[in-house]
Write a protein that holds these residues in place. Structure first.
Motif, mmCIF file in Angstrom:
data_model
loop_
_atom_site.group_PDB
_atom_site.id
_atom_site.type_symbol
_atom_site.label_atom_id
_atom_site.label_comp_id
_atom_site.label_asym_id
_atom_site.label_seq_id
_atom_site.Cartn_x
_atom_site.Cartn_y
_atom_site.Cartn_z
ATOM 1 N N ASP A 243 44.634 26.509 35.986
ATOM 2 C CA ASP A 243 43.685 27.711 36.088
ATOM 3 C C ASP A 243 44.511 29.055 35.485
ATOM 4 O O ASP A 243 43.988 30.022 35.350
ATOM 5 N N SER A 244 45.786 29.122 35.586
ATOM 6 C CA SER A 244 46.696 30.230 35.142
ATOM 7 C C SER A 244 47.876 29.542 34.160
ATOM 8 O O SER A 244 48.513 28.803 34.691
ATOM 9 N N VAL A 245 48.012 30.371 33.227
ATOM 10 C CA VAL A 245 49.606 30.076 32.506
ATOM 11 C C VAL A 245 50.091 31.270 32.298
ATOM 12 O O VAL A 245 49.736 32.290 31.856
ATOM 13 N N VAL A 246 51.412 30.992 32.484
ATOM 14 C CA VAL A 246 52.617 32.249 32.440
ATOM 15 C C VAL A 246 53.593 31.761 31.195
ATOM 16 O O VAL A 246 53.944 30.557 31.440
ATOM 17 N N THR A 247 53.601 32.392 30.248
ATOM 18 C CA THR A 247 54.511 32.349 29.252
ATOM 19 C C THR A 247 55.627 32.876 29.259
ATOM 20 O O THR A 247 56.029 34.270 29.318
ATOM 21 N N ALA A 248 56.621 32.102 29.733
ATOM 22 C CA ALA A 248 57.903 32.606 30.342
ATOM 23 C C ALA A 248 58.801 33.369 29.659
ATOM 24 O O ALA A 248 59.123 34.397 29.560
ATOM 25 N N ASP A 249 58.947 32.976 28.261
ATOM 26 C CA ASP A 249 59.769 33.688 27.331
ATOM 27 C C ASP A 249 59.051 34.764 27.001
ATOM 28 O O ASP A 249 59.652 35.829 26.646
ATOM 29 N N GLU A 250 57.731 34.772 26.586
ATOM 30 C CA GLU A 250 56.872 36.017 25.967
ATOM 31 C C GLU A 250 56.964 37.028 27.446
ATOM 32 O O GLU A 250 57.263 38.201 26.928
ATOM 33 N N ALA A 251 56.812 36.720 28.684
ATOM 34 C CA ALA A 251 56.821 37.808 29.636
ATOM 35 C C ALA A 251 58.252 38.174 29.980
ATOM 36 O O ALA A 251 58.249 39.333 30.016
ATOM 37 N N THR A 252 59.462 37.227 29.493
ATOM 38 C CA THR A 252 60.717 38.035 29.757
ATOM 39 C C THR A 252 61.090 39.043 28.429
ATOM 40 O O THR A 252 61.400 39.994 28.688
ATOM 41 N N ALA A 293 44.157 49.252 53.370
ATOM 42 C CA ALA A 293 45.127 50.145 53.074
ATOM 43 C C ALA A 293 45.751 49.863 51.708
ATOM 44 O O ALA A 293 45.666 48.857 51.414
ATOM 45 N N GLY A 294 46.165 50.891 51.196
ATOM 46 C CA GLY A 294 46.658 50.635 49.604
ATOM 47 C C GLY A 294 45.986 51.264 48.524
ATOM 48 O O GLY A 294 44.648 51.750 48.976
ATOM 49 N N VAL A 295 46.211 51.027 47.312
ATOM 50 C CA VAL A 295 45.379 51.416 46.221
ATOM 51 C C VAL A 295 44.802 50.306 45.341
ATOM 52 O O VAL A 295 45.588 49.277 45.307
ATOM 53 N N THR A 296 43.644 50.503 45.270
ATOM 54 C CA THR A 296 42.767 49.287 44.619
ATOM 55 C C THR A 296 42.935 49.180 43.089
ATOM 56 O O THR A 296 42.888 50.391 42.608
ATOM 57 N N LEU A 297 43.271 48.137 42.704
ATOM 58 C CA LEU A 297 43.648 47.825 41.278
ATOM 59 C C LEU A 297 42.363 47.088 40.475
ATOM 60 O O LEU A 297 41.890 47.766 39.397
ATOM 61 N N GLY A 298 41.538 46.390 40.995
ATOM 62 C CA GLY A 298 40.451 45.660 40.747
ATOM 63 C C GLY A 298 39.872 45.028 41.599
ATOM 64 O O GLY A 298 40.231 44.913 42.646
ATOM 65 N N VAL A 299 38.965 44.188 41.141
ATOM 66 C CA VAL A 299 38.149 43.253 42.029
ATOM 67 C C VAL A 299 37.928 41.945 41.094
ATOM 68 O O VAL A 299 37.721 41.887 40.015
ATOM 69 N N VAL A 300 38.000 40.985 41.945
ATOM 70 C CA VAL A 300 37.929 39.562 41.435
ATOM 71 C C VAL A 300 36.618 38.931 41.944
ATOM 72 O O VAL A 300 36.193 38.677 43.055
ATOM 73 N N ARG A 301 35.703 38.891 40.705
ATOM 74 C CA ARG A 301 34.365 38.145 40.914
ATOM 75 C C ARG A 301 34.157 36.954 40.119
ATOM 76 O O ARG A 301 34.294 37.129 38.832
ATOM 77 N N ASP A 302 33.784 35.791 40.959
ATOM 78 C CA ASP A 302 33.480 34.845 40.017
ATOM 79 C C ASP A 302 34.679 34.270 39.410
ATOM 80 O O ASP A 302 34.515 33.680 38.133
ATOM 81 N N GLY A 303 35.858 34.290 39.955
ATOM 82 C CA GLY A 303 37.135 33.838 39.052
ATOM 83 C C GLY A 303 37.494 34.796 38.007
ATOM 84 O O GLY A 303 38.484 34.712 37.238
ATOM 85 N N GLU A 304 36.846 36.049 37.800
ATOM 86 C CA GLU A 304 37.114 36.820 36.710
ATOM 87 C C GLU A 304 37.486 38.338 37.142
ATOM 88 O O GLU A 304 37.210 38.594 38.359
ATOM 89 N N GLY A 318 31.106 38.855 48.850
ATOM 90 C CA GLY A 318 31.973 37.792 48.142
ATOM 91 C C GLY A 318 32.892 37.819 47.161
ATOM 92 O O GLY A 318 33.873 37.310 46.806
ATOM 93 N N ASP A 319 32.922 39.303 46.693
ATOM 94 C CA ASP A 319 34.226 39.954 45.914
ATOM 95 C C ASP A 319 35.625 39.813 46.674
ATOM 96 O O ASP A 319 35.422 39.848 47.974
ATOM 97 N N ARG A 320 36.541 39.774 45.800
ATOM 98 C CA ARG A 320 37.874 39.775 46.554
ATOM 99 C C ARG A 320 38.601 41.109 45.758
ATOM 100 O O ARG A 320 38.479 41.120 44.638
ATOM 101 N N VAL A 321 39.260 41.798 46.796
ATOM 102 C CA VAL A 321 39.724 43.201 46.143
ATOM 103 C C VAL A 321 41.355 43.178 46.076
ATOM 104 O O VAL A 321 41.882 42.464 46.888
ATOM 105 N N VAL A 322 41.678 43.273 44.932
ATOM 106 C CA VAL A 322 43.271 43.388 44.759
ATOM 107 C C VAL A 322 43.727 44.743 44.926
ATOM 108 O O VAL A 322 43.113 45.897 44.360
ATOM 109 N N ARG A 323 44.677 44.778 45.783
ATOM 110 C CA ARG A 323 45.294 46.176 46.296
ATOM 111 C C ARG A 323 46.773 46.176 46.244
ATOM 112 O O ARG A 323 47.429 44.954 46.135
#
Length: 331
Positions: A243-252, A293-304, A318-323
């Motif tokens: 579902d999600s992939v993190v490229t360790a070397d690239e992120a570092t 509480a907090g600052v809203t960064l974005g909304v997750v809708r249908d996995g996007e 049904g949306d999920r709020v990222v704060r």
């Protein structure tokens, strides 16, 4: 071939049968040595029916037959002092030796039975848990991140094949299933069919791809997060079912590049991804009647992720709020 029970390692100190036996055998040898020394201190108090004299070998022989209650009678105490020592010292040693012998057998059998009960209870209890495949630096950090988010340590199961990593995971309080994470039977031992999420943090990308494919085959609905060493393998892991992939070397590398010009940015990012400390990022189901509480960064809708446009975004049921908000250290 190892059995499912033998692959499970629960947290806590576990005395192996070999360790118990070694400890008891050493204690028994000490008792034999004590009796041998007592005979050598007063050899004239003992008589050997073969030649009358009692030497070092005779003393050792007498000690072994005395403490094991064999007692052939060919070497026997004849003086009053030797008989008194036998009554007051050798006899208690003989009883202690028998207790060690019987106690070792009982302890080994009891420990194995108790451990078997613990494993059966663990299998019945583990559900909706998280699995960490690979307990290296990345796997350990992922497990601690889950704990920082409020999950209990007994809700985390580690799958690892290296002995040192198995011991490290147990020392951290996690249950461990020993074996290759690419194998179905090992993952089923870890309860992948009942798991809530799986973190794949293996050292080799080819093993990570095979593990993700196996996990997805065993549990089509589980959430899978995987790490990749090479950026070119990210798409392959995603197509395999991650579902999600993190490229360790690239992120570092990105963090290192940012740190050289904006060190404070990296400190802020580290604070952001450390749950329960400073500021933290949370994702919550939208509640129109609550003021989050907090600052809203974005909304997750249908996995996007729907980013903010002009500082605002329409939030739907049904949306999920990222704060981003201040962390509660007592949460």
């Amino acid at each position: 071939m190892s059995t499912p029970e033998s692959r499970v390692r629960l947290p806590g100190r576990q005395a192996t049968p070999a360790r118990v036996l070694t400890r008891r055998v050493l204690a028994a040898l000490v008792l034999v040595a004590v009796v041998t020394a007592l005979v050598l201190i007063d050899p004239d108090g003992y008589s050997d029916v073969s030649d009358g004299d009692v030497g070092a070998i005779d003393a050792l022989y007498y000690a072994t037959v005395a403490v094991t209650t064999t007692g052939y009678g060919d070497i026997a105490p004849v003086s009053s002092t030797a008989r008194l020592v036998t009554a007051l010292v050798v006899t208690p040693i003989r009883v202690t030796f028998l207790i060690l012998l019987v106690g070792t057998t009982v302890e080994v059998l009891t420990d194995r039975w108790r451990e078997g009960v613990r494993r059966r209870r663990w299998r019945e209890r583990v559900n909706e848990h998280f699995i960490i495949c690979g307990f290296g630096t990345k796997g350990r950090a992922a497990a601690e991140a889950l704990v920082g988010q409020g999950h209990e340590r007994d809700a985390i199961v580690v799958v690892e094949v290296a002995d040192h990593a198995v011991r490290a995971a147990q020392a951290c309080g996690y249950a461990v299933v020993t074996g290759d994470a690419t194998r179905s039977e090992v993952l089923l031992d870890a309860g992948v069919d009942r798991a809530r999420g799986v973190v794949v943090s293996l050292d080799a990308d080819d093993s990570a791809v095979l593990t993700v494919l196996t996990i997805r085959d065993l549990n089509p609905d589980v959430t899978i997060s995987a790490s990749a060493k090479e950026d070119e393998n990210t798409r392959l892991l995603t197509r395999s079912g991650a579902d999600s992939v993190v490229t360790a070397d690239e992120a570092t590398g990105r963090l290192l590049g940012t740190a050289i010009t904006h060190p404070s940015h990296v400190a802020l990012i580290e604070d952001l991804i450390s749950a329960g400390e400073g500021i933290e990022m949370v994702e919550e189901i939208h509640d129109p009647d609550a003021t989050g509480a907090g600052v809203t960064l974005g909304v997750v809708r249908d996995g996007e992720v729907v980013p903010l446009t002009g500082g605002e975004v329409e939030v739907r049921p049904g949306d999920r709020v990222v704060r981003v908000r201040m962390a509660d250290p007592e949460a």
